[in-house]
Design an enzyme around this catalytic site. Sequence first.
Site, short mmCIF file in Angstrom:
data_model
loop_
_atom_site.label_atom_id
_atom_site.label_comp_id
_atom_site.label_asym_id
_atom_site.label_seq_id
_atom_site.Cartn_x
_atom_site.Cartn_y
_atom_site.Cartn_z
N ASP A 1 -24.44 39.12 -5.52
CA ASP A 1 -25.39 39.72 -6.46
C ASP A 1 -25.25 41.23 -6.26
O ASP A 1 -25.87 41.83 -5.38
CB ASP A 1 -26.81 39.24 -6.14
CG ASP A 1 -27.85 39.81 -7.09
OD1 ASP A 1 -27.57 40.84 -7.73
OD2 ASP A 1 -28.93 39.23 -7.19
N GLU B 1 -34.64 42.55 2.94
CA GLU B 1 -34.50 42.00 1.61
C GLU B 1 -35.25 40.68 1.67
O GLU B 1 -34.70 39.68 2.08
CB GLU B 1 -33.01 41.85 1.28
CG GLU B 1 -32.76 41.71 -0.20
CD GLU B 1 -33.13 40.36 -0.73
OE1 GLU B 1 -34.34 40.10 -0.94
OE2 GLU B 1 -32.22 39.55 -0.92
N GLU C 1 -41.66 31.81 -1.08
CA GLU C 1 -41.16 31.80 0.30
C GLU C 1 -41.93 32.71 1.23
O GLU C 1 -41.76 32.66 2.44
CB GLU C 1 -39.67 32.15 0.40
CG GLU C 1 -38.84 30.97 0.05
CD GLU C 1 -37.42 31.16 0.49
OE1 GLU C 1 -37.18 31.69 1.58
OE2 GLU C 1 -36.54 30.79 -0.28
N HIS D 1 -29.50 37.21 -9.06
CA HIS D 1 -29.63 35.79 -8.70
C HIS D 1 -31.09 35.32 -8.75
O HIS D 1 -31.35 34.13 -8.69
CB HIS D 1 -29.01 35.52 -7.32
CG HIS D 1 -29.86 35.99 -6.19
ND1 HIS D 1 -29.93 37.31 -5.82
CD2 HIS D 1 -30.69 35.32 -5.36
CE1 HIS D 1 -30.77 37.43 -4.80
NE2 HIS D 1 -31.23 36.24 -4.51
N1 SAH Z 1 -30.59 40.72 4.87
C1 SAH Z 1 -29.67 39.72 4.38
C2 SAH Z 1 -30.31 38.37 4.20
C3 SAH Z 1 -31.49 38.33 3.26
S1 SAH Z 1 -32.15 36.70 3.03
C4 SAH Z 1 -29.03 40.22 3.10
O1 SAH Z 1 -29.57 41.15 2.51
O2 SAH Z 1 -28.02 39.67 2.67
C5 SAH Z 1 -33.49 36.65 4.12
C6 SAH Z 1 -33.10 36.22 5.53
O3 SAH Z 1 -34.28 36.28 6.31
C7 SAH Z 1 -32.60 34.79 5.64
O4 SAH Z 1 -31.35 34.78 6.28
C8 SAH Z 1 -33.66 34.06 6.46
O5 SAH Z 1 -33.12 33.10 7.36
C9 SAH Z 1 -34.28 35.21 7.23
N2 SAH Z 1 -35.69 35.01 7.62
C10 SAH Z 1 -36.70 34.56 6.83
N3 SAH Z 1 -37.86 34.52 7.50
C11 SAH Z 1 -37.57 34.97 8.75
C12 SAH Z 1 -38.37 35.16 9.94
N4 SAH Z 1 -39.67 34.90 9.94
N5 SAH Z 1 -37.75 35.61 11.07
C13 SAH Z 1 -36.40 35.88 11.05
N6 SAH Z 1 -35.62 35.72 9.97
C14 SAH Z 1 -36.19 35.28 8.83
#
Ligand code: SAH
Length: 382
Positions: free
Chosen positions: A80, A173, A182, A322
Amino acid sequence: MGRQKTSSSNCNGLPEMATRLRVGGEEEEGVDVVMEARTESSNLEDLQEDASLVGSDKTSADYYFDSYSHFGIHEEMLKDVVRTRTYQNAIYHNSFLFKDKVVLDVGAGTGILSLFCAKAGAKHVYAIECSQMADMAKEIVQTNGFSSVITVLKGKVEDIELPVTHVDVIISEWMGYFLLFENMLNTVLYARDKWLVNDGIVLPDKASLYLTAIEDAEYKEDKIEFWNDVYGFDMGCIKKQALIEPLVDTVDQKQIVTNCQLLKMMDISKMDPGDASFTAPFKLVAERKDYIHAFVAYFDVSFTRCHKLMGFSTGPRSKTTHWKQTVLYLEEVLSICEGEALTGSMTVEQNKKNPRDVDIMLKYSLNGQHCQVSRTQYYKMR
Ligand code: SAH
């Protein structure tokens, strides 16, 4: 994030492989399914020979509850370009925000944002990731020569002990479908309140949710009215469920009938977690005479601490991301004349049983020339 995302039209947490088999969306189901089955069986032989391969001990059950462990979701997010390039530009073009600063990457995934920050001159980056992808992130950091700058910590932000008491910058993000699905925003606010220095910054720092109304006869027929007559049988009970679940899909801007209204702006650097639950009034004025089949919600985010304001929108008039848009179908079709107003309010709340889900209540009325209606509809993002 886009969260437990699917490349298709729902948002219920299944990894992409599984959803492709279940729902159509834009994929060509038949072809895809056959091809995937074929590749998978040939890959299986390789995996059996080398059981030590990373991920070879995982079954679909593991991914069902933790789809962020599978690379497919990260591939979708990285590809994306509206999303990833905006973060990259915001970081690279504003290195003054990162130079010699301690940065916390909340939900690091593959570690991409941490790598951007390290390249922009951060003194140290702590990258927290709870899924198995943290192991990959560690390897990626090492492969790219950033082990001395980036520390990947595997675990939930809420359970992790950081080796430092404070950070200067939080990057994340966290946005889900409909912005709030979520509920990762709470995790960012938790990290902010626990570790961010007083004059620290959160990136991005503003997120806004918008509402508009569309004509969508064709797709409503396909997704909702379909259940009225399925091979000659009435499956209307499923139609009720389909109406409750907002649909994540792209909307053509030509379908927009009214103005777009800002429902809620959130300042991530200041807001309380409770501010993510709200009731917002709206007044959508028709820009032409048409039918209205659905409300459409979308969001934008911005990085206001940059030299130049940066950000992106997930709206129907912008390049598709996305996150697509979120479509909330009306029980009955409305007929509206130019200048008439569809007024009401939207209430958004975390689901009490599962705080990752979002409950939505839409109250709306139209007192028009051809159509007088006043209704309340409930939706659940799950
Ligand atoms: N920063 C990355 C991924 C974003 S998606 C990017 O920009 O490509 C969000 C990520 O947060 C996911 O991989 C998910 O596993 C993680 N995540 C969600 N809640 C979380 C929490 N409470 N503690 C640690 N990681 C978390």
